[in-house]
Design a protein around this motif. Structure first.
Motif, PDB file in Angstrom:
ATOM      1  N   ASN A  20     -12.652 -11.855  52.144  1.00 23.34           N
ATOM      2  CA  ASN A  20     -12.394 -12.924  51.177  1.00 23.34           C
ATOM      3  C   ASN A  20     -12.073 -14.086  52.144  1.00 23.34           C
ATOM      4  OD1 ASN A  20     -12.219 -11.107  48.773  1.00 23.34           O
ATOM      5  ND2 ASN A  20     -10.028 -10.853  49.072  1.00 23.34           N
ATOM      6  N   GLN A  21     -11.580 -13.909  53.080  1.00 25.17           N
ATOM      7  CA  GLN A  21     -11.510 -15.231  53.933  1.00 25.17           C
ATOM      8  C   GLN A  21     -12.908 -15.741  54.394  1.00 25.17           C
ATOM      9  OE1 GLN A  21      -8.432 -15.238  57.404  1.00 25.17           O
ATOM     10  NE2 GLN A  21     -10.614 -15.292  58.632  1.00 25.17           N
ATOM     11  N   ASN A  22     -13.584 -14.850  54.617  1.00 24.31           N
ATOM     12  CA  ASN A  22     -15.266 -15.304  54.999  1.00 24.31           C
ATOM     13  C   ASN A  22     -15.714 -16.029  53.906  1.00 24.31           C
ATOM     14  OD1 ASN A  22     -14.565 -14.119  57.312  1.00 24.31           O
ATOM     15  ND2 ASN A  22     -15.953 -12.341  56.852  1.00 24.31           N
ATOM     16  N   GLN A  23     -15.481 -15.563  52.630  1.00 24.89           N
ATOM     17  CA  GLN A  23     -16.153 -16.425  51.387  1.00 24.89           C
ATOM     18  C   GLN A  23     -15.337 -17.570  51.223  1.00 24.89           C
ATOM     19  OE1 GLN A  23     -16.061 -13.787  48.029  1.00 24.89           O
ATOM     20  NE2 GLN A  23     -16.399 -15.323  46.478  1.00 24.89           N
ATOM     21  N   LEU A  24     -14.206 -17.625  51.287  1.00 24.88           N
ATOM     22  CA  LEU A  24     -13.510 -18.847  51.124  1.00 24.88           C
ATOM     23  C   LEU A  24     -13.855 -19.890  52.068  1.00 24.88           C
ATOM     24  CD1 LEU A  24     -11.197 -20.511  49.914  1.00 24.88           C
ATOM     25  CD2 LEU A  24      -9.627 -19.401  51.617  1.00 24.88           C
ATOM     26  N   LEU A  25     -13.881 -19.458  53.274  1.00 23.64           N
ATOM     27  CA  LEU A  25     -14.234 -20.511  54.271  1.00 23.64           C
ATOM     28  C   LEU A  25     -15.934 -21.196  54.463  1.00 23.64           C
ATOM     29  CD1 LEU A  25     -11.938 -19.257  57.329  1.00 23.64           C
ATOM     30  CD2 LEU A  25     -11.562 -21.294  55.657  1.00 23.64           C
ATOM     31  N   GLU A  26     -16.564 -20.355  53.910  1.00 27.29           N
ATOM     32  CA  GLU A  26     -18.088 -20.798  54.003  1.00 27.29           C
ATOM     33  C   GLU A  26     -18.161 -22.102  53.426  1.00 27.29           C
ATOM     34  OE1 GLU A  26     -22.043 -21.266  54.327  1.00 27.29           O
ATOM     35  OE2 GLU A  26     -20.743 -19.729  55.309  1.00 27.29           O
ATOM     36  N   GLU A  27     -17.558 -22.534  52.523  1.00 26.14           N
ATOM     37  CA  GLU A  27     -17.906 -24.061  51.792  1.00 26.14           C
ATOM     38  C   GLU A  27     -17.293 -25.019  53.073  1.00 26.14           C
ATOM     39  OE1 GLU A  27     -15.253 -26.755  48.519  1.00 26.14           O
ATOM     40  OE2 GLU A  27     -15.139 -24.550  48.574  1.00 26.14           O
ATOM     41  N   TYR A  28     -16.350 -24.695  53.684  1.00 23.45           N
ATOM     42  CA  TYR A  28     -15.939 -25.705  54.590  1.00 23.45           C
ATOM     43  C   TYR A  28     -16.605 -25.735  56.174  1.00 23.45           C
ATOM     44  CZ  TYR A  28     -12.346 -25.633  51.282  1.00 23.45           C
ATOM     45  OH  TYR A  28     -11.534 -26.129  50.161  1.00 23.45           O
ATOM     46  N   SER A 208     -11.672 -30.800  58.921  1.00 26.67           N
ATOM     47  CA  SER A 208     -11.244 -30.336  57.961  1.00 26.67           C
ATOM     48  C   SER A 208      -9.722 -30.000  58.360  1.00 26.67           C
ATOM     49  CB  SER A 208     -11.858 -28.987  57.216  1.00 26.67           C
ATOM     50  OG  SER A 208     -10.869 -28.343  56.242  1.00 26.67           O
ATOM     51  N   LYS A 209      -8.767 -30.056  57.378  1.00 27.34           N
ATOM     52  CA  LYS A 209      -7.492 -29.808  57.619  1.00 27.34           C
ATOM     53  C   LYS A 209      -7.001 -28.918  56.671  1.00 27.34           C
ATOM     54  CE  LYS A 209      -6.139 -34.321  59.677  1.00 27.34           C
ATOM     55  NZ  LYS A 209      -5.313 -35.515  59.450  1.00 27.34           N
ATOM     56  N   CYS A 210      -7.629 -28.470  55.574  1.00 26.98           N
ATOM     57  CA  CYS A 210      -6.952 -27.625  54.686  1.00 26.98           C
ATOM     58  C   CYS A 210      -8.179 -26.972  53.754  1.00 26.98           C
ATOM     59  CB  CYS A 210      -5.958 -27.948  53.798  1.00 26.98           C
ATOM     60  SG  CYS A 210      -6.482 -29.370  52.753  1.00 26.98           S
ATOM     61  N   VAL A 211      -7.830 -25.948  53.134  1.00 26.76           N
ATOM     62  CA  VAL A 211      -8.722 -25.464  52.004  1.00 26.76           C
ATOM     63  C   VAL A 211      -7.802 -25.648  50.988  1.00 26.76           C
ATOM     64  CG1 VAL A 211      -9.937 -23.691  53.334  1.00 26.76           C
ATOM     65  CG2 VAL A 211      -7.827 -22.956  52.258  1.00 26.76           C
ATOM     66  N   ASN A 212      -8.553 -26.011  49.868  1.00 31.92           N
ATOM     67  CA  ASN A 212      -7.529 -26.288  48.510  1.00 31.92           C
ATOM     68  C   ASN A 212      -8.229 -25.926  47.350  1.00 31.92           C
ATOM     69  OD1 ASN A 212      -9.232 -28.884  47.599  1.00 31.92           O
ATOM     70  ND2 ASN A 212      -8.870 -29.306  49.866  1.00 31.92           N
ATOM     71  N   ALA A 213      -7.549 -26.083  46.247  1.00 31.49           N
ATOM     72  CA  ALA A 213      -8.205 -25.643  44.764  1.00 31.49           C
ATOM     73  C   ALA A 213      -7.435 -26.419  43.680  1.00 31.49           C
ATOM     74  CB  ALA A 213      -8.073 -24.155  44.642  1.00 31.49           C
ATOM     75  N   LYS A 214      -7.976 -26.952  42.810  1.00 30.96           N
ATOM     76  CA  LYS A 214      -7.461 -27.669  41.787  1.00 30.96           C
ATOM     77  C   LYS A 214      -6.841 -26.693  40.861  1.00 30.96           C
ATOM     78  CE  LYS A 214     -10.679 -31.526  42.315  1.00 30.96           C
ATOM     79  NZ  LYS A 214     -11.786 -32.330  41.623  1.00 30.96           N
ATOM     80  N   GLU A 215      -6.281 -27.173  39.876  1.00 30.59           N
ATOM     81  CA  GLU A 215      -5.733 -26.338  38.867  1.00 30.59           C
ATOM     82  C   GLU A 215      -6.215 -25.198  38.116  1.00 30.59           C
ATOM     83  OE1 GLU A 215      -5.500 -29.567  39.196  1.00 30.59           O
ATOM     84  OE2 GLU A 215      -3.494 -30.545  39.228  1.00 30.59           O
ATOM     85  N   LYS A 216      -7.510 -25.552  37.904  1.00 35.69           N
ATOM     86  CA  LYS A 216      -8.081 -24.877  36.840  1.00 35.69           C
ATOM     87  C   LYS A 216      -9.394 -23.868  37.846  1.00 35.69           C
ATOM     88  CE  LYS A 216      -8.177 -27.547  32.781  1.00 35.69           C
ATOM     89  NZ  LYS A 216      -8.919 -28.282  31.639  1.00 35.69           N
ATOM     90  N   ILE A 224      -7.844 -18.075  48.065  1.00 37.28           N
ATOM     91  CA  ILE A 224      -6.937 -18.623  48.970  1.00 37.28           C
ATOM     92  C   ILE A 224      -5.620 -17.858  49.068  1.00 37.28           C
ATOM     93  CG2 ILE A 224      -5.226 -20.777  49.180  1.00 37.28           C
ATOM     94  CD1 ILE A 224      -7.484 -22.509  47.860  1.00 37.28           C
ATOM     95  N   PHE A 225      -5.124 -17.132  48.099  1.00 41.58           N
ATOM     96  CA  PHE A 225      -3.875 -16.530  48.142  1.00 41.58           C
ATOM     97  C   PHE A 225      -4.160 -15.151  49.012  1.00 41.58           C
ATOM     98  CE2 PHE A 225      -0.810 -13.256  46.928  1.00 41.58           C
ATOM     99  CZ  PHE A 225       0.492 -14.151  46.688  1.00 41.58           C
ATOM    100  N   ASP A 226      -5.075 -14.375  48.605  1.00 41.24           N
ATOM    101  CA  ASP A 226      -5.486 -13.393  49.321  1.00 41.24           C
ATOM    102  C   ASP A 226      -5.487 -13.379  50.840  1.00 41.24           C
ATOM    103  OD1 ASP A 226      -5.240 -12.059  47.018  1.00 41.24           O
ATOM    104  OD2 ASP A 226      -7.484 -11.774  47.007  1.00 41.24           O
ATOM    105  N   THR A 227      -6.314 -14.653  51.227  1.00 44.04           N
ATOM    106  CA  THR A 227      -6.387 -14.900  52.576  1.00 44.04           C
ATOM    107  C   THR A 227      -5.113 -15.217  53.315  1.00 44.04           C
ATOM    108  OG1 THR A 227      -8.913 -15.809  52.066  1.00 44.04           O
ATOM    109  CG2 THR A 227      -7.532 -16.771  54.175  1.00 44.04           C
ATOM    110  N   PHE A 228      -4.240 -16.048  52.665  1.00 46.76           N
ATOM    111  CA  PHE A 228      -3.029 -16.578  53.399  1.00 46.76           C
ATOM    112  C   PHE A 228      -1.866 -15.670  53.166  1.00 46.76           C
ATOM    113  CE2 PHE A 228      -6.059 -19.992  53.534  1.00 46.76           C
ATOM    114  CZ  PHE A 228      -5.750 -20.440  54.677  1.00 46.76           C
TER     115      PHE A 228
END
Length: 285
Positions: A20-28, A208-216, A224-228
Motif C-alpha cells: 500500500n505504501q508503494n502504491q501511495l508514494l508512486e504519485e510523489y 515533497s513534504k507530505c502525502v495528502n488527500a482531499k475530503e472526497k 494513507i491510513f494503512d501506510t502510516f
C-alpha cells in the motif's frame, strides 16, 4: 533496534502495508525518478533498505538502468529477493548499515560490476531507524559517482494533520507513533538537509513534504491510513509481549484498542483533509 524490528518486517501484514505504501508514494516519487533517469543510459543504482526487493524492481526496472544493487539488513528478505528477482540487472546483499561490513559488500559489488561508483543511491525510510544517520550519509558519499544523485525518502510528522479533528485523534495517534520504538524517528526528515550539507553534498532539493488527500478522496485516504497507522496494533502487541516490564506499552495498547476503529472511520470516511509527512530529497556529490 534493527534486531528488534526483524520479526515484525517479515510478517504478512507488514508486507501488505508496504505494498500500500508503494502504491501511495508512486504519485510523489515517480516524477522525481523520471527526472533523475532521463536520457542517460547504462546507469548503476544502489538501493539502501530494499526490503523484499519488490519495490526495488518496480522502481528501477527501467531501460536507462543497467544494474541495481539492493542492500537489506534482514537475511530472510534478502533470500526472498534473490530467489524472486536476482538476474542480470538485479542482485541483493545482506549488510548492517551501521557496521563496516557494508563497505566490504559495496566494494565487492563494484569490483564484480567493474564500476567506479553508483550513478544513483536511493535511501527510502531508512535513516529514521538509524542511531547515527549522518554517518551513513558520509560513508556512502565516496560510493556515489561525481555528480551522481542521492535520493532520500523519510518521515516527518510535523507536516501531518487532519482537518477538522475536534477530538484530536490525529494528535493522539501521532504521539503513539512517536513512542513506538519500532516506528523509528518520526522527525527524521527535518534533520536530513542539515546532515547532507554537513556531509558535503550539494544541489540539495526538497521535492515533497507530505502525502495528502482531499475530503472526497476515500481510496487515497485508505492508502494513507494503512501506510502510516495500520502497523500500530501489531507493534504494540509485539512490544507488550517482549517488553513486559514497561507498563506504558500496555496503556498505549489499550488506547489503540479504544480509538483505532473510530479514528480510521473519521480519517477515511468523513469529510476531512488529511496529510502525513513524507519528505523527498535529492542531492549530488
Amino acid at each position: 533496534m534493527m534486531d528488534q524490528i526483524k520479526d515484525v518486517y517479515v510478517l504478512d501484514d507488514e508486507i501488505k502495508r508496504l505494498k500500500n505504501q508503494n502504491q501511495l508514494l508512486e504519485e510523489y516519487e515517480g516524477p522525481v525518478y523520471n527526472h533523475i533517469f532521463r536520457k542517460k543510459r547504462g546507469q548503476a543504482v544502489l538501493d539502501i533498505g530494499c526490503n523484499n526487493g519488490m519495490k526495488t524492481v518496480e522502481r528501477f526496472d527501467r531501460k536507462e538502468i543497467e544494474s541495481v544493487t539492493g542492500i537489506e539488513y534482514h537475511k530472510e528478505l534478502v533470500a526472498f529477493a534473490n530467489t524472486r528477482y536476482k538476474g542480470e540487472k538485479f542482485v541483493f546483499y545482506q549488510a548492517d548499515l551501521e557496521d563496516s561490513g557494508l563497505e566490504m559488500v559495496l566494494k565487492k559489488d563494484m569490483k564484480e560490476k567493474k564500476i567506479t561508483g553508483y550513478d544513483v543511491i536511493n535511501i527510502s525510510f531508512v535513516l529514521m531507524h538509524l542511531k547515527e544517520p549522518e554517518k551513513l550519509l558520509c560513508r556512502l558519499k565516496k560510493y556515489l559517482k561525481k555528480n551522481g544523485t542521492m535520493m532520500i525518502i523519510d518521515a516527518e510528522d510535523r507536516f501531518s494533520t487532519m482537518v477538522p479533528d475536534e477530538q484530536k485523534r490525529m494528535k493522539l495517534f501521532l504521539d503513539i507513533c512517536q513512542r513506538d520504538p519500532l516506528s523509528g524517528n518520526r522527525h527524521s526528515g527535518e534533520k536530513i538537509k542539515r546532515y547532507l550539507k554537513k556531509s558535503g553534498y550539494h544541489k540539495i532539493v526538497v521535492h515533497s513534504k507530505c502525502v495528502n488527500a482531499k475530503e472526497k478522496e476515500k481510496d487515497k485516504k485508505e492508502l494513507i491510513f494503512d501506510t502510516f497507522f495500520s502497523y500500530l496494533p501489531l507493534d504494540y502487541a509485539y512490544l507488550c509481549e517482549t517488553e513486559l516490564e514497561d507498563s506504558d506499552y500496555f496503556e498505549i495498547k489499550r488506547k489503540i484498542k479504544q480509538h483505532y476503529a473510530i479514528f480510521r472511520k473519521e480519517f477515511v470516511e468523513k469529510s476531512v483533509y488529511v496529510a502525513c509527512g513524507v519528505m523527498i530529497f535529492t542531492c549530488c556529490r
